[in-house]
Scaffold this active site. Structure first.
Site, PDB file in Angstrom:
ATOM      1  N   ARG A 100     -83.804 -14.508  36.302  1.00  0.00           N
ATOM      2  CA  ARG A 100     -83.668 -15.835  35.691  1.00  0.00           C
ATOM      3  C   ARG A 100     -83.021 -15.725  34.306  1.00  0.00           C
ATOM      4  O   ARG A 100     -83.318 -14.814  33.549  1.00  0.00           O
ATOM      5  CB  ARG A 100     -85.031 -16.535  35.635  1.00  0.00           C
ATOM      6  CG  ARG A 100     -85.560 -16.800  37.037  1.00  0.00           C
ATOM      7  CD  ARG A 100     -86.934 -17.403  37.062  1.00  0.00           C
ATOM      8  NE  ARG A 100     -86.950 -18.774  36.572  1.00  0.00           N
ATOM      9  CZ  ARG A 100     -88.037 -19.542  36.583  1.00  0.00           C
ATOM     10  NH1 ARG A 100     -89.178 -19.071  37.041  1.00  0.00           N
ATOM     11  NH2 ARG A 100     -87.995 -20.773  36.132  1.00  0.00           N
TER      12      ARG A 100
ATOM     13  N   GLN B 283     -88.430 -25.699  28.689  1.00  0.00           N
ATOM     14  CA  GLN B 283     -88.760 -24.327  28.288  1.00  0.00           C
ATOM     15  C   GLN B 283     -87.898 -23.878  27.116  1.00  0.00           C
ATOM     16  O   GLN B 283     -88.392 -23.237  26.185  1.00  0.00           O
ATOM     17  CB  GLN B 283     -88.600 -23.376  29.480  1.00  0.00           C
ATOM     18  CG  GLN B 283     -89.653 -23.590  30.562  1.00  0.00           C
ATOM     19  CD  GLN B 283     -89.498 -22.624  31.726  1.00  0.00           C
ATOM     20  OE1 GLN B 283     -88.609 -21.778  31.730  1.00  0.00           O
ATOM     21  NE2 GLN B 283     -90.360 -22.755  32.714  1.00  0.00           N
TER      22      GLN B 283
ATOM     23  N   LYS C 100    -100.262 -27.234  34.893  1.00  0.00           N
ATOM     24  CA  LYS C 100     -99.825 -25.881  34.536  1.00  0.00           C
ATOM     25  C   LYS C 100     -99.171 -25.854  33.153  1.00  0.00           C
ATOM     26  O   LYS C 100     -99.483 -24.997  32.325  1.00  0.00           O
ATOM     27  CB  LYS C 100     -98.850 -25.361  35.607  1.00  0.00           C
ATOM     28  CG  LYS C 100     -98.397 -23.926  35.404  1.00  0.00           C
ATOM     29  CD  LYS C 100     -97.976 -23.278  36.711  1.00  0.00           C
ATOM     30  CE  LYS C 100     -96.621 -23.731  37.194  1.00  0.00           C
ATOM     31  NZ  LYS C 100     -95.507 -22.972  36.581  1.00  0.00           N
ATOM     32  N   SER C 101     -98.269 -26.797  32.901  1.00  0.00           N
ATOM     33  CA  SER C 101     -97.568 -26.830  31.615  1.00  0.00           C
ATOM     34  C   SER C 101     -98.545 -26.967  30.451  1.00  0.00           C
ATOM     35  O   SER C 101     -98.419 -26.289  29.428  1.00  0.00           O
ATOM     36  CB  SER C 101     -96.585 -28.010  31.579  1.00  0.00           C
ATOM     37  OG  SER C 101     -95.566 -27.853  32.526  1.00  0.00           O
TER      38      SER C 101
ATOM     39  N   ASP D  68     -89.391 -30.378  39.213  1.00  0.00           N
ATOM     40  CA  ASP D  68     -90.195 -29.488  40.055  1.00  0.00           C
ATOM     41  C   ASP D  68     -90.567 -30.128  41.390  1.00  0.00           C
ATOM     42  O   ASP D  68     -91.044 -29.443  42.297  1.00  0.00           O
ATOM     43  CB  ASP D  68     -91.469 -29.065  39.317  1.00  0.00           C
ATOM     44  CG  ASP D  68     -91.177 -28.047  38.224  1.00  0.00           C
ATOM     45  OD1 ASP D  68     -90.160 -27.339  38.328  1.00  0.00           O
ATOM     46  OD2 ASP D  68     -91.954 -27.972  37.258  1.00  0.00           O
TER      47      ASP D  68
ATOM     48  N   GLY E 112     -91.971 -18.263  34.335  1.00  0.00           N
ATOM     49  CA  GLY E 112     -90.879 -18.581  33.423  1.00  0.00           C
ATOM     50  C   GLY E 112     -91.380 -19.230  32.151  1.00  0.00           C
ATOM     51  O   GLY E 112     -90.841 -18.999  31.062  1.00  0.00           O
TER      52      GLY E 112
ATOM     53  N   LYS F 107     -84.350 -21.719  39.259  1.00  0.00           N
ATOM     54  CA  LYS F 107     -85.811 -21.701  39.341  1.00  0.00           C
ATOM     55  C   LYS F 107     -86.239 -20.420  40.069  1.00  0.00           C
ATOM     56  O   LYS F 107     -85.479 -19.470  40.183  1.00  0.00           O
ATOM     57  CB  LYS F 107     -86.302 -22.964  40.062  1.00  0.00           C
ATOM     58  CG  LYS F 107     -86.071 -24.247  39.260  1.00  0.00           C
ATOM     59  CD  LYS F 107     -86.990 -24.315  38.048  1.00  0.00           C
ATOM     60  CE  LYS F 107     -86.896 -25.634  37.313  1.00  0.00           C
ATOM     61  NZ  LYS F 107     -87.856 -25.700  36.190  1.00  0.00           N
TER      62      LYS F 107
ATOM     63  N   SER G 277     -83.843 -28.639  29.424  1.00  0.00           N
ATOM     64  CA  SER G 277     -84.875 -27.652  29.755  1.00  0.00           C
ATOM     65  C   SER G 277     -86.002 -27.715  28.744  1.00  0.00           C
ATOM     66  O   SER G 277     -85.802 -27.419  27.560  1.00  0.00           O
ATOM     67  CB  SER G 277     -84.280 -26.240  29.778  1.00  0.00           C
ATOM     68  OG  SER G 277     -85.314 -25.268  29.810  1.00  0.00           O
TER      69      SER G 277
ATOM     70  N   ARG H 116     -99.722 -24.186  27.290  1.00  0.00           N
ATOM     71  CA  ARG H 116     -99.573 -24.532  25.875  1.00  0.00           C
ATOM     72  C   ARG H 116    -100.916 -24.552  25.156  1.00  0.00           C
ATOM     73  O   ARG H 116    -101.015 -24.156  23.988  1.00  0.00           O
ATOM     74  CB  ARG H 116     -98.846 -25.879  25.755  1.00  0.00           C
ATOM     75  CG  ARG H 116     -97.364 -25.785  26.135  1.00  0.00           C
ATOM     76  CD  ARG H 116     -96.792 -27.148  26.524  1.00  0.00           C
ATOM     77  NE  ARG H 116     -95.349 -27.132  26.755  1.00  0.00           N
ATOM     78  CZ  ARG H 116     -94.760 -26.709  27.867  1.00  0.00           C
ATOM     79  NH1 ARG H 116     -95.497 -26.235  28.873  1.00  0.00           N
ATOM     80  NH2 ARG H 116     -93.444 -26.756  27.998  1.00  0.00           N
TER      81      ARG H 116
END
EC number: 2.5.1.19
Length: 432
Positions: A123, A169, A23-24, A317, A95, A344, A167, A28
């Site tokens: 969040r 993110q 997913k990450s 996660d 997120g 989260k 983080s 990107r």
């Protein structure tokens, strides 16, 4: 999201599978392919709801994107020719989309509004707004902390910034904004976090220098970007459910092929190894992201573990499914320094403990983690994902420890990151 799903998986689980793309990395790759002028193809992407939100945002900015079953084809005019969207950019439950795209939009010179669903609205966004404003970004939100985020054109400055939370993110929001900065940017990490943004900048020809916990970006790094094709490895966060399923279900023997094992994400492998679970890696490759095939077999005598320090961000996660794994160890396990779990999709510390305790397991939530005692699935109860995909999948794996079907409310939250999760589990049941 619809209500209840009755989940029953019968062990042993035997066979070979692949899990959906990471997913990450998919997020990107969509972002970078859209920024570059020309054509980029993303092979084996994750086509879950979160990543499709990212696709829709770049379509609204004027990028041509075609989504097929096994690839995403991008044909972009380049970031200089993005158009102003005449509607809110909706990020859904993502997120990653919200925070990374916010950083990117701050430098693009386009007035935009970013907003997500009810969960995203709870969040914290001040963690990205503070450093982005330090870079001279014009970004505001509800109470300076929540979506919707209003972003207006501004000239971005380079900064030297010491991270206040572990983080990826937040780090990535700064890195994406820094692409448009007139001066170099330097970030000092709080703790090592996933480095996909850095590795994928390099893949798309953007210079980035990493030296231990220091990340340096040149001024106007965006000018170096070139289109690129990218093959997305399987998501280790999705593989984690099958790793744990194999370890805790008698007679199981599961192999998961082509899994991303980036060392900033591979905490689950270290955890299982420390617990002396039966896990083997083979077929290892390393371009541009490391991958491997992972084989796990039933392991009835695993040792308890203490999880803290840099192991936490490397497995952040996976903590809910690791908590289930730890109930099957032969002693008490402790998770500490995991406050990040509170912000989260749900407060994953409390939700993990509450849902597993309903089923007869024994977990104690703490201020920064969990105390997990050896315990068993003792009674069926109606449990709830609370729209958190990782809680939903963890509870489905817990059902392997019961002879009865488990009713899980709001189970289709799993589609956020793993469409087809239950059929994939059933495939191993059939092969067994």
């Amino acid at each position: 999201m619809s209500n209840s799903k009755l989940v029953k998986i019968n062990g042993p689980l035997v066979g070979e599978i692949e899990v959906p793309g990471d997913k990450s990395m998919t997020h990107r790759a969509i972002m970078l392919g859209s920024l570059a002028t020309g054509k980029s193809t993303i092979y084996k992407p994750l086509l879950g709801e979160d990543c499709l939100r990212t696709v829709e945002i770049f379509k609204l900015l004027g990028v041509q994107i075609e989504v097929n079953e096994d690839k995403i084809e991008i044909d972009s005019p380049g970031y200089k020719y993005f158009k102003t969207p005449h509607q809110v950019l909706y990020t859904g439950n993502s997120g990653t989309t919200t925070r990374l795209v916010a950083g990117l939009l701050c430098g693009l010179g386009i007035e935009t509004v970013l907003s997500g669903d009810e969960s995203i609205g709870k969040r914290p966004m001040d963690r990205i707004m503070k450093p982005l404003r330090y870079m001279n970004a014009n970004i505001t939100g509800i109470n300076d902390n929540y979506t919707p985020l209003i972003i207006k054109p501004a000239s971005i400055s380079g900064i030297t910034y010491e991270m206040e939370v572990a983080s990826a993110q937040v780090k990535s929001a700064i890195l994406f904004a820094s692409l448009f900065a007139n001066e170099p940017t330097k970030i000092k990490e709080f703790d090592t976090t996933r480095n996909h943004t850095e590795t994928m900048f390099e893949h798309f020809n953007i210079p980035v220098a990493v030296n231990n916990d220091i990340i340096e970006m040149p001024s106007l790094g965006i000018e170096h970007i070139k289109p690129a094709d990218f093959h997305v490895p399987g998501d280790i966060s999705s593989a984690a459910y099958f790793i744990v399923a194999g370890l805790i279900t008698p007679g199981s023997d599961i192999t998961i092929h082509n899994v991303g094992i980036n060392p900033t994400r591979s905490g689950i492998i270290d955890i299982v190894t420390q617990m002396e679970g039966n896990i083997t890696l083979f077929n290892q490759t390393d371009n541009p992201e490391p991958t491997a095939s992972i084989r796990v077999q039933y392991s009835p005598n695993m040792k308890p573990i203490h999880i803290d320090g840099d192991l936490v961000p490397r497995a952040i996660d996976e903590i809910p499914i690791v908590a289930l794994l730890c109930t099957q160890a032969n002693g008490t396990s402790i998770v500490k320094e995991a406050e990040e779990l509170k912000v989260k999709e749900t407060n994953r510390i409390d939700t993990t403990a509450n849902m597993l305790n309903l089923l007869g397991f024994t977990l104690q939530p703490t201020n920064d983690g969990l105390i997990i005692h050896p315990s068993a699935f003792e009674q069926t109860a109606t449990v709830n994902s609370f729209t958190d995909h990782r809680i939903g999948m963890m509870l489905a794996i817990a059902s392997l420890l019961s002879n009865e079907a488990l009713p899980i409310e709001q189970f289709d939250a799993v589609n956020v990151s793993f469409p087809g999760f239950l059929p994939k589990l059933k495939q191993l049941e059939k092969e067994g």
